[in-house]
Every structure is written in C-alpha cells, then in structure tokens.
Scaffold this motif. Structure first.
Motif, PDB file in Angstrom:
ATOM      1  N   ARG A 219      -0.676  -1.008   1.175  1.00 11.01           N
ATOM      2  CA  ARG A 219      -0.636  -1.114  -0.750  1.00 11.01           C
ATOM      3  C   ARG A 219      -1.598   0.259  -0.349  1.00 11.01           C
ATOM      4  N   GLU A 220      -1.662   0.683   0.259  1.00  6.39           N
ATOM      5  CA  GLU A 220      -2.316   2.164   0.043  1.00  6.39           C
ATOM      6  C   GLU A 220      -1.727   2.836  -0.329  1.00  6.39           C
ATOM      7  N   ASP A 223       1.345   2.435  -2.848  1.00  4.79           N
ATOM      8  CA  ASP A 223       0.645   2.537  -4.265  1.00  4.79           C
ATOM      9  C   ASP A 223       0.829   3.297  -5.275  1.00  4.79           C
ATOM     10  N   ARG A 226       4.508   3.111  -6.487  1.00  4.55           N
ATOM     11  CA  ARG A 226       4.650   2.082  -7.822  1.00  4.55           C
ATOM     12  C   ARG A 226       5.442   2.077  -8.994  1.00  4.55           C
ATOM     13  N   ARG A 232       7.109  -1.482  -6.358  1.00  5.96           N
ATOM     14  CA  ARG A 232       6.457  -2.482  -6.885  1.00  5.96           C
ATOM     15  C   ARG A 232       6.749  -4.170  -6.692  1.00  5.96           C
ATOM     16  N   LEU A 235       4.276  -4.481  -3.748  1.00  6.29           N
ATOM     17  CA  LEU A 235       3.651  -4.454  -3.414  1.00  6.29           C
ATOM     18  C   LEU A 235       3.071  -5.254  -4.098  1.00  6.29           C
ATOM     19  N   ARG A 239      -0.033  -8.520  -1.833  1.00  7.59           N
ATOM     20  CA  ARG A 239      -1.337  -8.933  -3.018  1.00  7.59           C
ATOM     21  C   ARG A 239      -1.148 -10.157  -2.906  1.00  7.59           C
TER      22      ARG A 239
END
Length: 379
Positions: A219-220, A223, A226, A232, A235, A239
């Motif tokens: 995710r990092e 990001d 994004r 997006r 991501l 989550r």
C-alpha cells in the motif's frame, strides 16, 4: 524387539521443513536401536517421502548435511511477480536434490535395489471431476514395483506443497502433495500382511498467524500513484484485505487456500490415526468375543458334541468378512512431535533464512521424542 527378519514398517507423515527435521532425529534414534535391521518398509508422504528416501538408502548422515545447508530458496523460490503479495513459487527442490543428493533416476534405481521398500503417497489432480466414479485421487508408488524414473519423480510430486507450487507430471499423471489425500499413510502399513509391527512419526502442526505486513508495504509503495484509477482501485482492495486480516479472516484468496489445505491435511491425519486405533480395538474385542462365545457354547454342549462344535464355531468366525484384518494384532508405536520454540517459517519466504541452530534443535527434539517413546515401549 529382537533382531530378526524384516517385519517392521516405518510410517512418516508430511510436515514441511519442520517435519522433515524432526523425522530425521526420529530416524537417527531408530538407527541406533535394534528396530533398524528389522525395517522392511517405509511409508512416507511429502516431508516423509523425502526423509523416507534417504532412510531406505541408509543415508541419514547425507540427509542431515543436506538439510543443514538447505535454505528456503533451495526448495521453493518466489517468482518476481509475487514477491510483494506472496503466492506462486518456482519448485527449486528437484534441482537442489539432483545437485546435492542425486538425480531422480539414480535415486529411483538405488531404491529399487534397497532391502527396504519405500512407498510414497501423492495426490492425483490429472483431470476435472465430472462424475462420482469412486476415484480416491490417491497415488501410491512402491519402489520395488515402480519404474525407477517414475519413482524419482513421485517423491518430488509428494513433496510439492500445493499452496506454493504447481503439480508435476509423473508417468502421464499430474500429481501433487500427498497430504491432501493421506498425510499419514498408516493404513498402507496395516494393509501389508508381512508387517508385524509399526513405528511411526506424526508431525503435529502449529501455525503462527499469517504475517500480512506485505500488504502495508504494498500500500505504501502504491500510494504515490493513487491518482491513477486502476491503482486507486487496487489500494481499496488492499485496505479491505487489511481489514479482513484485522478481524482474523483470510486476507486474500491465497490465504484461504492455504488455510483450507491445512485443515484438510490435519483432518485426514487425525482420522487416519483414529481409524488405526479403532481397528486395533475391534480386533481385540472380536477376539475376546470369539473366545467367550466358543467357550460358553462348547461348555454347554454335550461332551460328544464339543469337539465338532468348537471346530464349526472357529470356522464360522474365521470365514466372517470384515473391512480389516481381524486375525492378527499389529502393535503400533506412534511418536507425535511439534516444532516448539524452534519452529522454522514454513512459508519459504526468501527473506527469512533458516538458522542452523534451530535446525539442530529440531533434529535433537525428534531424536529425544523417539528415545522417550522407545524407552516406554514394551520390549
């Protein structure tokens, strides 16, 4: 046990890297006992197939050297595409075995000539199941009756952990990890009429919670992109996966498959041992019932009738058909072992090496568990 003809079977379960190290210790203790010259058969699945191969060839010292040098990438190497998310691996163990222990054909040839017969279990995943045709999907390869080139590949198929690598072809059959169908092949040893006793090692699995830190790292990394719509969306999926993991649920489909695999293997292992225990109870109870019925009936009959009645009743019991060999008792010693505090990571992540000190501790633990069991066993 006193030395004599080869009438003992050894049964080795699957168990990954932890299991094979424990089994090595177990086998080293057997080698130091008077059981060793009596072993005529070794039945193994997955890790047990690998340990059983070197045990049948009496090459335990080479197996120890091999395992102490083995690292995750020598067995299952992650593909670049999956390095962040985990998943499919390249099956590097065959090349490592060929380089350090011998090529599959050579191992198959040596096993064919060995006094100890190795039998390994794999799972048949050759075709889709379209009807219930009674197939068990179990493949059993016996070294004294299987072509040597087939036997070598069967060992590799048995050890192909399905949650990590794709299956391999074995003589026209697509085969994979035998743990799916029979992780603890105790039944095969019982079915061998020449086996008078069984010594077995059953790996008791313990799994740490799945490490999903890679999701945070992914995710990092993503990001920063994004603003791109597909990124997006990805991501958002990450989550959701993190939220599932926080609730104790499988974070993704791959983890679900691994959990199901572990459940299947654990269940068929427990059922295998339970079936063996119930069979032994049935044999003992049937013999007791037979003795009681024959004794009471003969005692109540006239003297002139007793001899013939005894023979008739004995014949009636002998001719009865049961789904187990009811005419004999097979003493069985099962050693159960878990890795304890020295468990190695079984997911074969290349960034988590296997320390030598932990490997040696697992070998010693397997040796000690076998020693305790042999000390308690009746002579």
């Amino acid at each position: 046990m006193s030395p004599g003809d080869r009438d003992v079977a050894v049964v080795l379960s699957g168990g990954g890297i932890n299991g094979v190290l424990l089994e090595l210790g177990f086998l080293k203790r057997l080698r130091a006992s008077d059981v060793w010259p009596r072993i005529g058969w070794i039945y193994g699945t997955s890790a047990g197939a690998l340990a059983g191969t070197l045990a049948a060839l009496d090459r335990l010292d080479e197996l120890e050297e091999f395992l102490l040098a083995l690292q995750p990438e020598d067995a299952f190497r992650q593909r670049r595409l999956w390095q962040m998310a985990g998943g499919l691996h390249d099956y590097t163990l065959p090349d490592t075995i060929a380089e350090r222990l011998g090529d599959p054909d050579g191992l198959g040839s040596a096993l064919a000539a060995s006094d100890v017969e190795l039998v390994v279990i794999a799972t048949d995943v050759s075709a889709y199941l379209d009807t219930d045709d009674g197939r068990t999907f179990e493949l059993a390869y016996a070294a004294h009756s299987t072509p040597q080139e087939t036997m070598g590949r069967a060992i590799l198929a048995s050890a192909a952990v399905s949650g990590l690598v794709l299956p391999i072809a074995v003589d026209g059959v697509i085969a994979t990890d035998g743990g799916w169908v029979r992780n603890f092949p105790l039944e095969h040893a019982y079915d061998n009429p020449d086996v008078s006793s069984i010594v077995a090692f059953r790996y008791v699995a313990s799994y740490r919670p799945t490490n999903v830190a890679f999701l945070e790292r992914m995710r990092e990394r993503l990001d920063r992109f994004r603003a791109v719509p597909p990124v997006r969306a990805l991501l958002e999926e990450i989550r959701l996966a993190e939220a599932r993991a926080a609730r104790g649920e499988p974070a993704h489909y791959g983890e679900l498959i691994v959990r199901l695999m572990r459940v299947t293997i654990a269940r068929n292992t427990v059922l295998e041992e339970r079936l063996a225990a119930e069979r032994e109870t049935s044999v003992a109870e049937l013999q007791r019932l037979r003795d009681d019925v024959v004794g009471l009936a003969v005692a109540a009959a006239p003297r002139w009738r007793r001899g013939r009645l005894r023979r008739e009743l004995e014949n009636a019991f002998s001719s009865a058909r049961f789904p187990f060999r009811h005419e004999r008792h097979v003493p069985t010693l099962i050693v159960r072992g878990s890795p304890g505090d020295h468990a190695l990571d079984p997911t074969f992540r290349g960034d988590l090496p296997w320390p030598t000190e932990d490997k040696l501790a697992l070998i010693e633990r397997g040796y000690g568990l076998a020693d305790e069991a042999l000390q308690r066993a009746p002579s």
